[in-house]
Scaffold this motif. Structure first.
Motif, PDB file in Angstrom:
ATOM      1  N   SER A 104      -7.552  23.205  -5.828  1.00 18.73           N
ATOM      2  CA  SER A 104      -8.498  22.707  -6.834  1.00 18.73           C
ATOM      3  C   SER A 104      -7.882  21.675  -7.760  1.00 18.73           C
ATOM      4  O   SER A 104      -8.599  20.980  -8.488  1.00 18.73           O
ATOM      5  CB  SER A 104      -8.998  23.881  -7.674  1.00 18.73           C
ATOM      6  OG  SER A 104      -7.915  24.447  -8.400  1.00 18.73           O
ATOM      7  N   GLY A 115      -3.369  32.919  -6.676  1.00 17.73           N
ATOM      8  CA  GLY A 115      -4.378  33.949  -6.468  1.00 17.73           C
ATOM      9  C   GLY A 115      -5.771  33.375  -6.234  1.00 17.73           C
ATOM     10  O   GLY A 115      -5.962  32.459  -5.439  1.00 17.73           O
ATOM     11  N   ASP A 116      -6.750  33.886  -6.974  1.00 20.18           N
ATOM     12  CA  ASP A 116      -8.136  33.440  -6.812  1.00 20.18           C
ATOM     13  C   ASP A 116      -8.420  32.126  -7.528  1.00 20.18           C
ATOM     14  O   ASP A 116      -9.521  31.584  -7.412  1.00 20.18           O
ATOM     15  CB  ASP A 116      -9.102  34.516  -7.339  1.00 20.18           C
ATOM     16  CG  ASP A 116      -9.064  35.782  -6.502  1.00 20.18           C
ATOM     17  OD1 ASP A 116      -8.756  35.666  -5.303  1.00 20.18           O
ATOM     18  OD2 ASP A 116      -9.320  36.867  -7.045  1.00 20.18           O
ATOM     19  N   ASP A 117      -7.457  31.626  -8.279  1.00 19.79           N
ATOM     20  CA  ASP A 117      -7.608  30.354  -8.992  1.00 19.79           C
ATOM     21  C   ASP A 117      -8.840  30.370  -9.887  1.00 19.79           C
ATOM     22  O   ASP A 117      -9.623  29.421  -9.920  1.00 19.79           O
ATOM     23  CB  ASP A 117      -7.681  29.196  -7.988  1.00 19.79           C
ATOM     24  CG  ASP A 117      -7.511  27.830  -8.669  1.00 19.79           C
ATOM     25  OD1 ASP A 117      -6.892  27.784  -9.744  1.00 19.79           O
ATOM     26  OD2 ASP A 117      -8.011  26.828  -8.114  1.00 19.79           O
ATOM     27  N   ALA A 118      -9.009  31.456 -10.596  1.00 20.96           N
ATOM     28  CA  ALA A 118     -10.175  31.601 -11.475  1.00 20.96           C
ATOM     29  C   ALA A 118     -10.003  30.774 -12.747  1.00 20.96           C
ATOM     30  O   ALA A 118      -8.883  30.506 -13.199  1.00 20.96           O
ATOM     31  CB  ALA A 118     -10.379  33.066 -11.837  1.00 20.96           C
ATOM     32  N   SER A 121      -7.928  32.444 -15.482  1.00 24.40           N
ATOM     33  CA  SER A 121      -6.644  32.995 -15.066  1.00 24.40           C
ATOM     34  C   SER A 121      -5.611  32.866 -16.178  1.00 24.40           C
ATOM     35  O   SER A 121      -5.427  31.780 -16.751  1.00 24.40           O
ATOM     36  CB  SER A 121      -6.135  32.275 -13.812  1.00 24.40           C
ATOM     37  OG  SER A 121      -4.811  32.682 -13.511  1.00 24.40           O
TER      38      SER A 121
END
Length: 206
Positions: A104, A115-118, A121
């Motif tokens: 991203s 990880g989920d690249d939230a 985060s």
């Protein structure tokens, strides 16, 4: 081309550690980077099995030097011999001079924390890869500054300064947990023991 193989060590594979090293060496791998699964639960019984397997693996590594290497033992040998200085930042600078970029474009101090690249985060760094900002002035917290480490008998040889590993296990970049300390102490002990026993190297038998 020269290459290395990464082998993740988990509770359900730890008993086959030496056998797996032998498989890779037989397949032509000359250097294996062992990586402990930090995200899974290690019980006291698992830790004991890890300690036993490391002793067997160290003996195997010693018998096949110098044609075959294992990072955990190579690094301990280099430090014991004074060839490799203890690197305070360990694996990387945890965002200082080296950053990990997610697909991203978001930035992280280590690729293992993407990880989920939230969006929320807690491990993300400020900024974005396409923004062109200067991140070289980022100063991470000190590595392995926890007070219990001050009385450790192998403090000068310790390799638990990886901020990422410490963060994953304890939420504190400067504090390793019992599993990381066990791994480091056993690798140190078994590396020295492998050379104290002075087994013949594989190439000395040819």
């Amino acid at each position: 081309k020269e290459f290395r193989a990464v082998m993740v060590v988990r509770p359900n594979t730890v008993d086959e550690l030496t056998g797996n090293l032998d498989f890779l060496r037989g397949a032509g791998v000359k250097m294996v980077d062992l990586s402990l699964d930090l995200w899974t639960e290690w019980t006291p019984a698992d830790a004991l099995r890890l300690s036993t397997s490391l002793g067997e693996a160290a003996a195997y590594w010693r018998a096949h030097l110098p044609e075959f290497g294992v990072n955990w033992f190579n690094e301990k040998l280099a430090r014991a011999a004074g060839i490799q200085e203890l690197n305070e930042t360990a694996r990387c600078g945890f965002g200082a001079g080296e950053i990990a970029v997610a697909p991203s474009g978001n930035l992280y101090p280590c690729e293992r924390l993407i990880g989920d690249d939230a969006a929320d985060s807690s491990t993300r760094l400020a900024g974005h890869a396409l923004a062109g900002g200067d991140f070289l002035d980022y100063s991470p917290s000190a590595a392995r500054s926890a007070s219990p480490c001050s009385n450790c008998s192998i403090q000068t040889q310790c390799g638990t300064a990886c901020r990422c590993s410490n963060y994953v296990r304890t939420g504190d970049v400067s504090r390793p947990d019992g599993l990381l300390c066990l791994l480091d102490k056993v690798c140190h002990r078994e590396t020295l023991r492998a050379f104290a026993d002075k087994p013949q190297l594989a190439h000395e038998n040819n």
